[in-house]
Design a protein around this motif. Structure first.
Motif, mmCIF file in Angstrom:
data_model
loop_
_atom_site.group_PDB
_atom_site.id
_atom_site.type_symbol
_atom_site.label_atom_id
_atom_site.label_comp_id
_atom_site.label_asym_id
_atom_site.label_seq_id
_atom_site.Cartn_x
_atom_site.Cartn_y
_atom_site.Cartn_z
ATOM 1 N N GLU A 1 0.845 -1.190 0.000
ATOM 2 C CA GLU A 1 0.000 0.000 0.000
ATOM 3 C C GLU A 1 0.883 1.244 0.000
ATOM 4 O OE1 GLU A 1 -3.292 2.129 2.904
ATOM 5 O OE2 GLU A 1 -2.934 -0.021 3.069
ATOM 6 N N THR A 2 0.660 2.129 -0.955
ATOM 7 C CA THR A 2 1.489 3.321 -1.112
ATOM 8 C C THR A 2 0.608 4.527 -1.388
ATOM 9 O OG1 THR A 2 3.250 1.941 -2.072
ATOM 10 C CG2 THR A 2 3.439 4.315 -2.392
ATOM 11 N N ASP A 3 0.891 5.632 -0.701
ATOM 12 C CA ASP A 3 0.088 6.845 -0.868
ATOM 13 C C ASP A 3 0.647 7.785 -1.926
ATOM 14 O OD1 ASP A 3 -1.660 6.206 1.372
ATOM 15 O OD2 ASP A 3 0.045 6.690 2.657
ATOM 16 N N LEU A 4 1.971 7.793 -2.076
ATOM 17 C CA LEU A 4 2.620 8.822 -2.898
ATOM 18 C C LEU A 4 3.865 8.254 -3.569
ATOM 19 C CD1 LEU A 4 3.206 11.797 -3.763
ATOM 20 C CD2 LEU A 4 4.235 12.131 -1.496
ATOM 21 N N VAL A 5 4.054 8.629 -4.826
ATOM 22 C CA VAL A 5 5.244 8.218 -5.576
ATOM 23 C C VAL A 5 5.920 9.451 -6.159
ATOM 24 C CG1 VAL A 5 6.161 6.875 -7.503
ATOM 25 C CG2 VAL A 5 4.217 5.991 -6.184
ATOM 26 N N PHE A 6 7.213 9.635 -5.851
ATOM 27 C CA PHE A 6 8.034 10.633 -6.527
ATOM 28 C C PHE A 6 8.673 9.920 -7.712
ATOM 29 C CE2 PHE A 6 7.947 11.921 -2.058
ATOM 30 C CZ PHE A 6 7.491 13.225 -2.183
ATOM 31 N N LEU A 7 8.304 10.337 -8.908
ATOM 32 C CA LEU A 7 8.603 9.544 -10.107
ATOM 33 C C LEU A 7 9.375 10.344 -11.149
ATOM 34 C CD1 LEU A 7 8.148 6.892 -11.709
ATOM 35 C CD2 LEU A 7 5.966 7.862 -12.469
ATOM 36 N N ASP A 8 10.566 9.858 -11.486
ATOM 37 C CA ASP A 8 11.343 10.463 -12.565
ATOM 38 C C ASP A 8 10.697 10.114 -13.906
ATOM 39 O OD1 ASP A 8 13.409 11.787 -13.885
ATOM 40 O OD2 ASP A 8 14.675 10.009 -13.951
ATOM 41 N N VAL A 9 10.844 10.996 -14.879
ATOM 42 C CA VAL A 9 10.217 10.753 -16.181
ATOM 43 C C VAL A 9 11.105 9.920 -17.086
ATOM 44 C CG1 VAL A 9 9.368 11.834 -18.290
ATOM 45 C CG2 VAL A 9 8.819 12.838 -16.075
ATOM 46 N N GLN A 10 12.348 10.330 -17.265
ATOM 47 C CA GLN A 10 13.232 9.656 -18.213
ATOM 48 C C GLN A 10 14.064 8.585 -17.514
ATOM 49 O OE1 GLN A 10 15.394 12.768 -20.393
ATOM 50 N NE2 GLN A 10 13.999 12.396 -22.084
ATOM 51 N N MET A 11 13.734 7.323 -17.792
ATOM 52 C CA MET A 11 14.481 6.195 -17.246
ATOM 53 C C MET A 11 14.632 5.122 -18.317
ATOM 54 S SD MET A 11 12.933 5.792 -13.379
ATOM 55 C CE MET A 11 11.211 5.842 -13.933
ATOM 56 N N GLU A 12 15.628 4.285 -18.157
ATOM 57 C CA GLU A 12 15.909 3.236 -19.133
ATOM 58 C C GLU A 12 14.844 2.149 -19.065
ATOM 59 O OE1 GLU A 12 19.803 0.652 -20.642
ATOM 60 O OE2 GLU A 12 19.795 1.616 -18.673
ATOM 61 N N TYR A 13 14.567 1.529 -20.195
ATOM 62 C CA TYR A 13 13.614 0.431 -20.353
ATOM 63 C C TYR A 13 12.154 0.889 -20.244
ATOM 64 C CZ TYR A 13 17.852 -2.308 -19.618
ATOM 65 O OH TYR A 13 19.117 -2.810 -19.704
ATOM 66 N N THR B 1 11.677 15.732 -12.964
ATOM 67 C CA THR B 1 12.409 15.639 -14.229
ATOM 68 C C THR B 1 13.183 16.921 -14.495
ATOM 69 O OG1 THR B 1 12.177 15.277 -16.619
ATOM 70 C CG2 THR B 1 10.420 16.500 -15.527
ATOM 71 N N ALA B 2 14.182 16.802 -15.335
ATOM 72 C CA ALA B 2 14.967 17.973 -15.731
ATOM 73 C C ALA B 2 14.397 18.634 -16.983
ATOM 74 C CB ALA B 2 16.417 17.565 -15.987
ATOM 75 N N TYR B 3 13.319 18.080 -17.524
ATOM 76 C CA TYR B 3 12.787 18.550 -18.799
ATOM 77 C C TYR B 3 11.340 19.007 -18.643
ATOM 78 C CZ TYR B 3 16.897 15.997 -20.299
ATOM 79 O OH TYR B 3 18.183 15.538 -20.425
ATOM 80 N N ASP B 4 11.091 20.311 -18.841
ATOM 81 C CA ASP B 4 9.760 20.847 -18.593
ATOM 82 C C ASP B 4 8.747 20.515 -19.684
ATOM 83 O OD1 ASP B 4 10.670 22.479 -20.601
ATOM 84 O OD2 ASP B 4 10.559 24.347 -19.454
ATOM 85 N N GLU B 5 9.190 19.927 -20.797
ATOM 86 C CA GLU B 5 8.236 19.617 -21.861
ATOM 87 C C GLU B 5 7.294 18.473 -21.480
ATOM 88 O OE1 GLU B 5 12.152 17.608 -23.368
ATOM 89 O OE2 GLU B 5 11.569 19.361 -22.209
ATOM 90 N N TYR B 6 7.580 17.790 -20.389
ATOM 91 C CA TYR B 6 6.721 16.693 -19.965
ATOM 92 C C TYR B 6 5.587 17.154 -19.052
ATOM 93 C CZ TYR B 6 10.333 13.555 -21.753
ATOM 94 O OH TYR B 6 11.220 12.899 -22.566
ATOM 95 N N ALA B 7 5.563 18.427 -18.723
ATOM 96 C CA ALA B 7 4.567 18.925 -17.758
ATOM 97 C C ALA B 7 3.143 18.669 -18.245
ATOM 98 C CB ALA B 7 4.781 20.411 -17.494
ATOM 99 N N LEU B 8 2.849 19.029 -19.491
ATOM 100 C CA LEU B 8 1.488 18.876 -20.006
ATOM 101 C C LEU B 8 1.067 17.412 -20.018
ATOM 102 C CD1 LEU B 8 -1.043 20.071 -21.230
ATOM 103 C CD2 LEU B 8 0.044 19.966 -23.478
#
Length: 240
Positions: free
Chosen positions: A48-60, A80-87
């Motif tokens: 059971e997990t309430d919150l995930v801090f999730l990076d956008v760009q990862m391998e696989y 993420t280091a890239y703001d184009e993923y915000a939308l």
């Protein structure tokens, strides 16, 4: 209330930063960290997990792809280091979007938003919207023949009127062609909270609270019975 969270990032330094930040926030319980999305997915199936801090760009498997595979999602904060993923993130109903390198203050703000929403959900007074769409500083509304920019810092409160919303700001009031339900999905705690079937207020703009009434901008607004428990729990949490 404790928030059980995990962090997923293929950069060791990023995981170390999140771990250090999380240790400073007493209501966060960082249960695990992962350097890939596949292991994180397996963990979420079993824990059971309430919150995930999730990076956008990862391998696989990217963070976005991981989100798209989840049938039941905890609260998600993208990093993420890239703001184009915000939308794209907002389309997937993430709760916040942290652009690297982010400060502790920005990290804390994201956590406070999630805490406030989970607190309201726990008290059963304001269900979490199915399509969250967090915004940072402003949004645009149609008013008459104009499209007007509304700054969040200027808002005192909003009054629902069927298919229209009257937005009361520090400078003026604006009648916008917009549903109250849509605004409720983007104006979220801890900055905004719904206190009545017809009112959403800016918490920083509250002048005083007396019994079941809130004074804001010189106007007295009622706190509805349905929203009372969640509202006062939220205020109690930020009261010194």
């Amino acid at each position: 209330m404790k928030i059980k969270c995990i962090a997923v990032d293929d950069e060791p330094l990023a995981l170390q930063k999140i771990k250090g930040y999380a240790e400073k926030i007493d209501y966060l319980e960082l249960c695990a960290v992962f350097d890939n999305a596949l292991d994180a997915l397996q963990y979420l199936k079993e824990n059971e997990t309430d919150l995930v801090f999730l990076d956008v760009q990862m391998e696989y498997l990217s963070g976005i792809q991981m989100l798209e595979t989840l049938d039941s999602r905890p609260c998600i904060v993208l990093t993420t280091a890239y703001d184009e993923y915000a939308l794209k993130g907002y389309e997937l109903d993430v709760y916040d979007y942290l652009l690297k390198p982010f400060s502790f203050a920005r990290f804390l703000k994201a956590c406070e938003k999630v805490f406030a929403l989970l607190l309201l959900k726990q008290n059963g007074s304001t269900p979490l919207a199915e399509n969250q769409n967090p915004i940072n500083e402003h949004f645009f509304v149609k008013s008459g023949n104009q499209i007007l920019k509304i700054r969040l810092d200027d808002i005192l409160y909003l009054e629902g009127m069927k298919d229209y919303v009257r937005i009361w700001t520090v400078k003026e009031n604006i009648m916008a062609l917009l549903t109250f339900k849509k605004l409720e999905k983007i104006l979220l705690p801890p900055d905004f909270v719904r206190i009545h079937k017809s009112y959403i207020i800016s918490i920083p703009k509250i002048d005083s609270i007396e019994r079941n009434r809130v004074k804001i901008g010189g106007v007295i607004l009622p706190v509805g019975e349905k929203y009372k428990t969640g509202f006062f729990k939220l205020i109690e949490n930020i009261k010194l």
